[in-house]
Design an enzyme around this catalytic site. Structure first.
Site, PDB file in Angstrom:
ATOM      1  N   ALA A 102      14.381  18.344 -52.945  1.00 21.43           N
ATOM      2  CA  ALA A 102      13.328  17.489 -52.474  1.00 21.43           C
ATOM      3  C   ALA A 102      13.235  15.908 -53.025  1.00 21.43           C
ATOM      4  O   ALA A 102      13.585  15.774 -54.214  1.00 21.43           O
ATOM      5  CB  ALA A 102      11.773  18.088 -52.553  1.00 21.43           C
TER       6      ALA A 102
ATOM      7  N   GLY B   3       2.673   5.078   7.824  1.00 21.26           N
ATOM      8  CA  GLY B   3       3.283   4.991   6.386  1.00 21.26           C
ATOM      9  C   GLY B   3       2.190   5.399   5.351  1.00 21.26           C
ATOM     10  O   GLY B   3       2.666   5.728   4.289  1.00 21.26           O
TER      11      GLY B   3
ATOM     12  N   ASN C 285      -6.909   3.636   2.021  1.00 22.78           N
ATOM     13  CA  ASN C 285      -7.290   2.187   2.158  1.00 22.78           C
ATOM     14  C   ASN C 285      -8.031   1.620   0.819  1.00 22.78           C
ATOM     15  O   ASN C 285      -7.968   0.286   0.874  1.00 22.78           O
ATOM     16  CB  ASN C 285      -8.056   1.813   3.510  1.00 22.78           C
ATOM     17  CG  ASN C 285      -7.372   2.221   4.626  1.00 22.78           C
ATOM     18  OD1 ASN C 285      -6.087   1.720   4.746  1.00 22.78           O
ATOM     19  ND2 ASN C 285      -8.111   2.877   5.759  1.00 22.78           N
TER      20      ASN C 285
ATOM     21  N   GLN D  59       9.724  -6.063  10.629  1.00 24.50           N
ATOM     22  CA  GLN D  59       8.677  -6.614  11.447  1.00 24.50           C
ATOM     23  C   GLN D  59       8.453  -7.986  10.899  1.00 24.50           C
ATOM     24  O   GLN D  59       7.572  -8.153   9.971  1.00 24.50           O
ATOM     25  CB  GLN D  59       7.777  -5.872  11.686  1.00 24.50           C
ATOM     26  CG  GLN D  59       6.666  -6.198  12.818  1.00 24.50           C
ATOM     27  CD  GLN D  59       5.272  -5.439  12.775  1.00 24.50           C
ATOM     28  OE1 GLN D  59       5.047  -4.708  11.991  1.00 24.50           O
ATOM     29  NE2 GLN D  59       4.595  -5.775  13.772  1.00 24.50           N
TER      30      GLN D  59
ATOM     31  N   LYS E  78       0.888  -1.195   0.010  1.00 28.96           N
ATOM     32  CA  LYS E  78       0.181  -0.144  -0.016  1.00 28.96           C
ATOM     33  C   LYS E  78       1.082   1.240   0.027  1.00 28.96           C
ATOM     34  O   LYS E  78       0.393   2.092  -0.828  1.00 28.96           O
ATOM     35  CB  LYS E  78      -0.897  -0.121   1.326  1.00 28.96           C
ATOM     36  CG  LYS E  78      -1.859   1.193   1.233  1.00 28.96           C
ATOM     37  CD  LYS E  78      -2.904   1.065   2.200  1.00 28.96           C
ATOM     38  CE  LYS E  78      -2.390   1.066   3.488  1.00 28.96           C
ATOM     39  NZ  LYS E  78      -3.632   1.096   4.521  1.00 28.96           N
TER      40      LYS E  78
ATOM     41  N   ASN F  91      19.199   6.986 -38.684  1.00 31.70           N
ATOM     42  CA  ASN F  91      20.236   6.942 -37.814  1.00 31.70           C
ATOM     43  C   ASN F  91      20.583   5.433 -37.262  1.00 31.70           C
ATOM     44  O   ASN F  91      21.503   5.368 -36.559  1.00 31.70           O
ATOM     45  CB  ASN F  91      19.947   7.840 -36.510  1.00 31.70           C
ATOM     46  CG  ASN F  91      18.867   7.277 -35.945  1.00 31.70           C
ATOM     47  OD1 ASN F  91      17.691   7.070 -36.410  1.00 31.70           O
ATOM     48  ND2 ASN F  91      18.505   7.592 -34.331  1.00 31.70           N
ATOM     49  N   TYR F  92      19.613   4.651 -37.553  1.00 32.47           N
ATOM     50  CA  TYR F  92      19.966   3.095 -36.847  1.00 32.47           C
ATOM     51  C   TYR F  92      19.853   2.123 -38.324  1.00 32.47           C
ATOM     52  O   TYR F  92      18.951   2.090 -39.034  1.00 32.47           O
ATOM     53  CB  TYR F  92      18.688   2.840 -36.032  1.00 32.47           C
ATOM     54  CG  TYR F  92      18.651   1.817 -35.458  1.00 32.47           C
ATOM     55  CD1 TYR F  92      20.002   1.245 -34.781  1.00 32.47           C
ATOM     56  CD2 TYR F  92      17.659   0.683 -35.399  1.00 32.47           C
ATOM     57  CE1 TYR F  92      19.999   0.018 -34.152  1.00 32.47           C
ATOM     58  CE2 TYR F  92      17.801  -0.268 -34.666  1.00 32.47           C
ATOM     59  CZ  TYR F  92      18.748  -0.807 -34.020  1.00 32.47           C
ATOM     60  OH  TYR F  92      19.034  -1.876 -33.443  1.00 32.47           O
TER      61      TYR F  92
ATOM     62  N   HIS G  22       7.289  20.107 -39.890  1.00 30.40           N
ATOM     63  CA  HIS G  22       6.160  19.430 -40.281  1.00 30.40           C
ATOM     64  C   HIS G  22       6.720  17.794 -40.376  1.00 30.40           C
ATOM     65  O   HIS G  22       7.699  17.650 -41.172  1.00 30.40           O
ATOM     66  CB  HIS G  22       5.580  19.669 -41.705  1.00 30.40           C
ATOM     67  CG  HIS G  22       5.256  21.230 -41.905  1.00 30.40           C
ATOM     68  ND1 HIS G  22       4.191  21.634 -41.371  1.00 30.40           N
ATOM     69  CD2 HIS G  22       5.885  22.006 -42.656  1.00 30.40           C
ATOM     70  CE1 HIS G  22       4.322  23.134 -41.588  1.00 30.40           C
ATOM     71  NE2 HIS G  22       5.310  23.247 -42.455  1.00 30.40           N
TER      72      HIS G  22
ATOM     73  N   LYS H 158      15.090  13.338 -30.990  1.00 30.24           N
ATOM     74  CA  LYS H 158      15.868  12.648 -29.950  1.00 30.24           C
ATOM     75  C   LYS H 158      17.309  12.726 -30.077  1.00 30.24           C
ATOM     76  O   LYS H 158      17.820  12.409 -30.868  1.00 30.24           O
ATOM     77  CB  LYS H 158      15.361  11.076 -30.230  1.00 30.24           C
ATOM     78  CG  LYS H 158      15.899  10.049 -29.354  1.00 30.24           C
ATOM     79  CD  LYS H 158      17.374   9.345 -29.581  1.00 30.24           C
ATOM     80  CE  LYS H 158      17.300   8.632 -30.477  1.00 30.24           C
ATOM     81  NZ  LYS H 158      18.709   8.127 -30.613  1.00 30.24           N
TER      82      LYS H 158
END
Length: 499
Positions: free
Chosen positions: A409, A87, A213, A58, A7, A372-373, A349, A337
């Site tokens: 383009a 808590g 609760n 405990q 909890k 890039n990959y 765009h 990224k």
């Protein structure tokens, strides 16, 4: 909670319940901060220890009184007082705990209870007072009489104890209840029976004692946290429209004259400067936003930096490592990224910029992709200053485009482009005069053929690459002449560009 998660590890207001409680206790500068753990002890203990608290196991778990007995071994012998806090009471404020301790010390009490008056006291233990208003006992609801259930003053399960009075009472506890557990609430009655002083401090804000609760109570607590934070930010000079729809985490800061529109989420350690505008539906997580920035509607940004006067959105996505410099523009459906978009550069765009650097004043056309990959590794794309990248360009990394270059383009670039050069990397266009007209006539003729012949080998479907004959006898020669002239013009343009 109907959950596999302990909890106190559920979250409300941007933190776990336990973290809220520990943070409320830390400014008190106690000699020790102990957290008694049981269910999912390793996970709960890790949260406690990250906040410089000591976890005490405990096992088995035999009630709240037993928990204090277990903690006793870790408490220093020189300690005089102990503050006991559940808590799952995340709304507690340090000021309320400090007032509780002061009341206890000033009153020279054996125990002091933090209570609150609730409009609906269901599920809480009631504070039963004697004729002089002194605490007589704490009665749990299931054991209360109808008269006691009508009492609105409830126990918060938050106590301050004088330890030399607490230890003998704890030793006298007996598990005389349905669960055969030792309850800390029973200590209050034992202390009164021994004529010890028990005081009550009433919380100024009843919300502070609310526990969690159920999922519904968790949502209530989260709502209160969000309202508190929004009020704090507005008091500091930010404008928040429909604050009940806005989610702001505890560590977030907002500068003066910044406007936050409805349904915005500001999460983690987001820092927003002055005079910014964060429009509807945007989500910022661990983002640094400098002054005079505009974040358009429905943008999502994580672990990124927006420098002064930058603009993103609507519908932009900044993934970790995005660095948008002053005056740069990131438009709709653009994803960035681990890239730097330098001052004044634009990608307006439908673009992906990953592991890239875009130089000052450069323009990235719609549909541009940094490839890039390659399935095994990530590679960088470096675009110089004042570069024009035409629409629908694919930049296959690793690759460099020099300052002032122009990319036509539709190009797919695999080689570096020198400064001030024109890069053209696309297939040649071929026009076949009359082809469409002939095709339409053949399709029309096929409609009128007998059903038995439709679709057989004799149906007149043009073959791929076939030369079509037209009624005009010189059509093929005319087409060849047209293509030849087109090629000649292209070669002339190419020579001019190289010069």
């Amino acid at each position: 909670m109907r959950s596999d998660l302990a909890k106190v590890l559920h979250r409300a207001g941007g933190r776990t319940l336990l973290e809220h409680v520990i943070r409320a206790c830390r400014p008190l500068k106690a000699a020790q901060l102990l957290v008694v753990v049981g269910h999912q002890a390793e996970e709960v203990g890790a949260v406690a220890e990250d906040l410089d608290a000591q976890a005490i196991l405990q096992k088995p778990q035999r009630g709240t009184g037993h928990a204090i007995q277990v903690a006793r071994a870790a408490i220093r012998k020189s300690a005089k007082f102990a503050l006991v806090v559940p808590g799952d009471a995340p709304l507690l404020r340090t000021e309320s705990l400090s007032a509780l301790i002061e009341t206890h010390r000033r009153g020279e009490a054996a125990a002091t209870v933090l209570s609150a008056e609730l409009a609906d006291p269901t599920d809480y233990g009631r504070i039963v007072r004697d004729s002089e208003g002194r605490v007589e006992a704490i009665v749990e609801e299931k054991a209360a009489t109808p008269e006691q259930r009508a009492i609105r003053e409830v126990n918060s399960s938050i106590y301050c104890f004088t330890l030399e009075k607490l230890w003998p009472a704890l030793a006298a506890l007996r598990p005389n209840n349905a669960h055969h557990e030792l309850y800390l609430t029973d200590v209050i009655a034992l202390l009164r029976q021994r004529s010890e002083r028990v005081l009550v401090q009433v919380a100024g804000d009843a919300n502070e004692i609310l526990g969690c609760n159920t999922r519904a109570s968790l949502a209530d607590v989260d709502r209160i946290f969000r309202a508190r934070k929004a009020a704090e930010m507005m008091a500091a000079g930010a404008t928040i429209y429909l604050p009940e729809t806005v989610v702001i985490d505890p560590e977030v800061t907002i500068g003066p004259d910044t406007v936050i529109e409805p349904c915005v989420q500001l999460l983690g350690e987001t820092r927003i400067g002055a005079r910014c505008k964060i429009q509807t539906g945007s989500v910022l997580h661990d983002v640094r936003v400098d002054d005079d920035v505009i974040v358009g509607a429905h943008c999502v940004a994580t672990a990124s930096h927006l420098h002064a006067k930058a603009t993103i959105g609507p519908f932009s996505r900044l993934r970790p490592g995005a660095d948008i410099r002053s005056g740069a523009h990131i438009g709709n459906f653009v994803e960035v990224k681990k890239s730097v978009v330098h001052e004044g550069a634009k990608a307006m765009h439908l673009t992906y910029l990953g592991d890239a650097s875009v130089g000052r004043g450069s323009n990235i056309g719609a549909g541009t992709i940094t490839c890039n990959y390659d399935g095994a590794g990530k590679y960088r794309t470096t675009i110089g200053e004042r570069v024009f990248i035409g629409s629908d360009t694919a930049l296959v990394a690793p690759i460099r485009v020099g300052d002032g270059a122009y990319v036509a383009a539709g190009s797919t670039l695999t080689e570096n482009v020198p400064a001030d050069a024109l890069a053209l990397a696309r297939g040649r266009q071929v026009n076949k005069p009359g082809w469409a007209r002939v095709r339409r006539k053949e399709m029309e003729a096929a409609k009128h053929e007998p059903k038995g012949r439709a679709g057989n080998k004799g149906s007149r479907q043009p073959k791929r690459g076939a030369k079509l004959r037209t009624k005009r006898g010189g059509a093929k020669k005319a087409a060849r002449r047209t293509n030849a002239r087109t090629v000649t013009r292209r070669r002339a343009k190419s020579r001019g560009a190289r010069r």
